[in-house]
Design a protein around this motif. Sequence first.
Motif, mmCIF file in Angstrom:
data_model
loop_
_atom_site.group_PDB
_atom_site.id
_atom_site.type_symbol
_atom_site.label_atom_id
_atom_site.label_comp_id
_atom_site.label_asym_id
_atom_site.label_seq_id
_atom_site.Cartn_x
_atom_site.Cartn_y
_atom_site.Cartn_z
ATOM 1 N N GLY A 250 31.965 -20.221 1.124
ATOM 2 C CA GLY A 250 32.996 -21.005 1.797
ATOM 3 C C GLY A 250 33.836 -20.173 2.741
ATOM 4 O O GLY A 250 35.024 -20.434 2.934
ATOM 5 N N ILE A 251 33.210 -19.151 3.340
ATOM 6 C CA ILE A 251 33.924 -18.246 4.231
ATOM 7 C C ILE A 251 33.390 -18.384 5.652
ATOM 8 O O ILE A 251 32.176 -18.407 5.885
ATOM 9 C CB ILE A 251 33.792 -16.781 3.769
ATOM 10 C CG1 ILE A 251 34.539 -16.574 2.448
ATOM 11 C CG2 ILE A 251 34.327 -15.819 4.821
ATOM 12 C CD1 ILE A 251 36.044 -16.731 2.555
ATOM 13 N N LEU A 252 34.321 -18.484 6.573
ATOM 14 C CA LEU A 252 34.002 -18.574 7.991
ATOM 15 C C LEU A 252 34.583 -17.352 8.693
ATOM 16 O O LEU A 252 35.744 -17.010 8.495
ATOM 17 C CB LEU A 252 34.621 -19.854 8.571
ATOM 18 C CG LEU A 252 34.712 -19.971 10.092
ATOM 19 C CD1 LEU A 252 33.334 -20.185 10.695
ATOM 20 C CD2 LEU A 252 35.653 -21.111 10.471
ATOM 21 N N LYS A 253 33.746 -16.676 9.482
ATOM 22 C CA LYS A 253 34.247 -15.609 10.332
ATOM 23 C C LYS A 253 34.493 -16.184 11.723
ATOM 24 O O LYS A 253 33.638 -16.884 12.266
ATOM 25 C CB LYS A 253 33.246 -14.454 10.417
ATOM 26 C CG LYS A 253 33.217 -13.562 9.198
ATOM 27 C CD LYS A 253 32.377 -12.308 9.450
ATOM 28 C CE LYS A 253 32.424 -11.373 8.238
ATOM 29 N NZ LYS A 253 31.653 -10.130 8.484
ATOM 30 N N CYS A 254 35.662 -15.896 12.262
ATOM 31 C CA CYS A 254 35.970 -16.442 13.586
ATOM 32 C C CYS A 254 36.675 -15.380 14.425
ATOM 33 O O CYS A 254 37.295 -14.448 13.904
ATOM 34 C CB CYS A 254 36.831 -17.696 13.461
ATOM 35 S SG CYS A 254 38.400 -17.438 12.621
ATOM 36 N N ARG A 255 36.563 -15.555 15.728
ATOM 37 C CA ARG A 255 37.141 -14.594 16.666
ATOM 38 C C ARG A 255 38.319 -15.233 17.391
ATOM 39 O O ARG A 255 38.234 -16.355 17.906
ATOM 40 C CB ARG A 255 36.091 -14.134 17.672
ATOM 41 C CG ARG A 255 36.630 -13.105 18.685
ATOM 42 C CD ARG A 255 35.610 -12.706 19.718
ATOM 43 N NE ARG A 255 34.544 -11.879 19.119
ATOM 44 C CZ ARG A 255 33.288 -12.265 19.012
ATOM 45 N NH1 ARG A 255 32.917 -13.470 19.445
ATOM 46 N NH2 ARG A 255 32.390 -11.466 18.475
ATOM 47 N N GLU A 262 38.540 -13.606 8.652
ATOM 48 C CA GLU A 262 37.725 -14.305 7.657
ATOM 49 C C GLU A 262 38.591 -15.410 7.058
ATOM 50 O O GLU A 262 39.682 -15.149 6.559
ATOM 51 C CB GLU A 262 37.233 -13.349 6.576
ATOM 52 C CG GLU A 262 36.233 -12.336 7.101
ATOM 53 C CD GLU A 262 35.574 -11.542 5.980
ATOM 54 O OE1 GLU A 262 35.501 -12.085 4.849
ATOM 55 O OE2 GLU A 262 35.127 -10.418 6.235
ATOM 56 N N VAL A 263 38.063 -16.634 7.107
ATOM 57 C CA VAL A 263 38.847 -17.814 6.753
ATOM 58 C C VAL A 263 38.128 -18.597 5.669
ATOM 59 O O VAL A 263 36.907 -18.822 5.759
ATOM 60 C CB VAL A 263 39.041 -18.710 8.008
ATOM 61 C CG1 VAL A 263 39.788 -19.979 7.649
ATOM 62 C CG2 VAL A 263 39.757 -17.934 9.100
ATOM 63 N N GLU A 264 38.867 -18.991 4.650
ATOM 64 C CA GLU A 264 38.308 -19.876 3.627
ATOM 65 C C GLU A 264 38.225 -21.275 4.211
ATOM 66 O O GLU A 264 39.241 -21.864 4.570
ATOM 67 C CB GLU A 264 39.190 -19.872 2.385
ATOM 68 C CG GLU A 264 38.590 -20.599 1.200
ATOM 69 C CD GLU A 264 39.467 -20.459 -0.027
ATOM 70 O OE1 GLU A 264 40.136 -21.446 -0.387
ATOM 71 O OE2 GLU A 264 39.498 -19.362 -0.613
ATOM 72 N N SER A 265 37.018 -21.790 4.314
ATOM 73 C CA SER A 265 36.839 -23.056 5.019
ATOM 74 C C SER A 265 35.857 -23.970 4.308
ATOM 75 O O SER A 265 34.666 -23.682 4.260
ATOM 76 C CB SER A 265 36.348 -22.803 6.453
ATOM 77 O OG SER A 265 36.007 -24.013 7.077
ATOM 78 N N PRO A 266 36.347 -25.096 3.773
ATOM 79 C CA PRO A 266 35.434 -26.089 3.218
ATOM 80 C C PRO A 266 34.822 -26.979 4.290
ATOM 81 O O PRO A 266 33.957 -27.799 4.032
ATOM 82 C CB PRO A 266 36.339 -26.900 2.292
ATOM 83 C CG PRO A 266 37.674 -26.826 2.953
ATOM 84 C CD PRO A 266 37.741 -25.466 3.597
#
Length: 365
Positions: A250-255, A262-266
Amino acid sequence: MISVQNLSLRFGSFLLRDINLEIDKGEFFVLLGPSGSGKSLLLETILGIRPPEQGEILLEGRNITHLAPEKRDIAYVPQDLGLFPHLNPRENILFGVRIRKVDRRTAEKRLAYLTPHLKLDHLMTRTDLSSLSGGEKQRVAFARALITKPRVLFLDEPFSSLDTGIRRSIQFQLKRLQKAIGLTVFHVTHDQEEAFLMADKMAIMIDGRIEQWGKPELCYNRPANAKVASFLLMENIFDAEAIAVDPSKGILKCRVGSVVFEVESPDSIRTGEPFKLGIRPEEILIIPPGRVPGSPLRQNFFQVRVESLFNLGSRRTVRLVFPGREGLSIDATFNHRITRSIMVTEGDRVFIHLRPRSFCILGSQ
């Protein structure tokens, strides 16, 4: 209890658009929004002062859309309180029950119940309304509305003219009384602190639309979009791009610029997709000088430069700048205890940690 269905109304060039709300019996409901967002216009429409162009208003299942205000069995406290200057406090309070032809014994019994709850004892012998303070007039206005035992109490910015201390005291009194008698309240305000203090449920109105509604903690922690987030003082809102997704964790890496979070993202965000990313200033953790971060802090652990500090008494707001040519900055708020133990000055370089779960995915709009 109250159901507003697909309601729309034009007032000059302003438009209320497709308003849908559900307020439960015994609920303290707050309509929150900036000045000029249409809150009072919606309130007046539900009260029956202005007819809608389309949509329906139901009260306990009964369609009251075109029913006269005085036949709705409701009470209303406007911003100016609407007290009668030629009547003393006691007469002001009893005015509504006399108009409704409530017998004297019942009226006195209701007044006796409200008097201690609203601290009215010392006002019952006053002969001149003009001798009352703003807070005392406020309590008289609430008593006059409540003594009629309305099915719903409507409030339009009722605390706006009161000093902070008096305002908070009366808010607590009203909230305790509302819970004690199971009263349904529809409260309009632009004051966010007041809204979160009073509300069981709230709706956020911006530019004539309900952008979000639900439990206060949901609206605060998971705003529906960037408009709501910005209004609710989520000062850090960035244009982000997804660069990697790990659905299993449930982790999204974004720039954001040259910085990678690193963002916790459902949410189902695909690689390459642009979106709005937000984080509240109070969610940013500063690492004490000399402390070596443990493994849990390796995610979103950055060295930043203190660009500016603003002392707000109980807390300090700090603008922090990430390394890089684009000058990406983030605002953090530290409470008084933290600022005493971690002394920083403008120009210092410090480490911060942003927990993945503290971010909000706000969408692209």
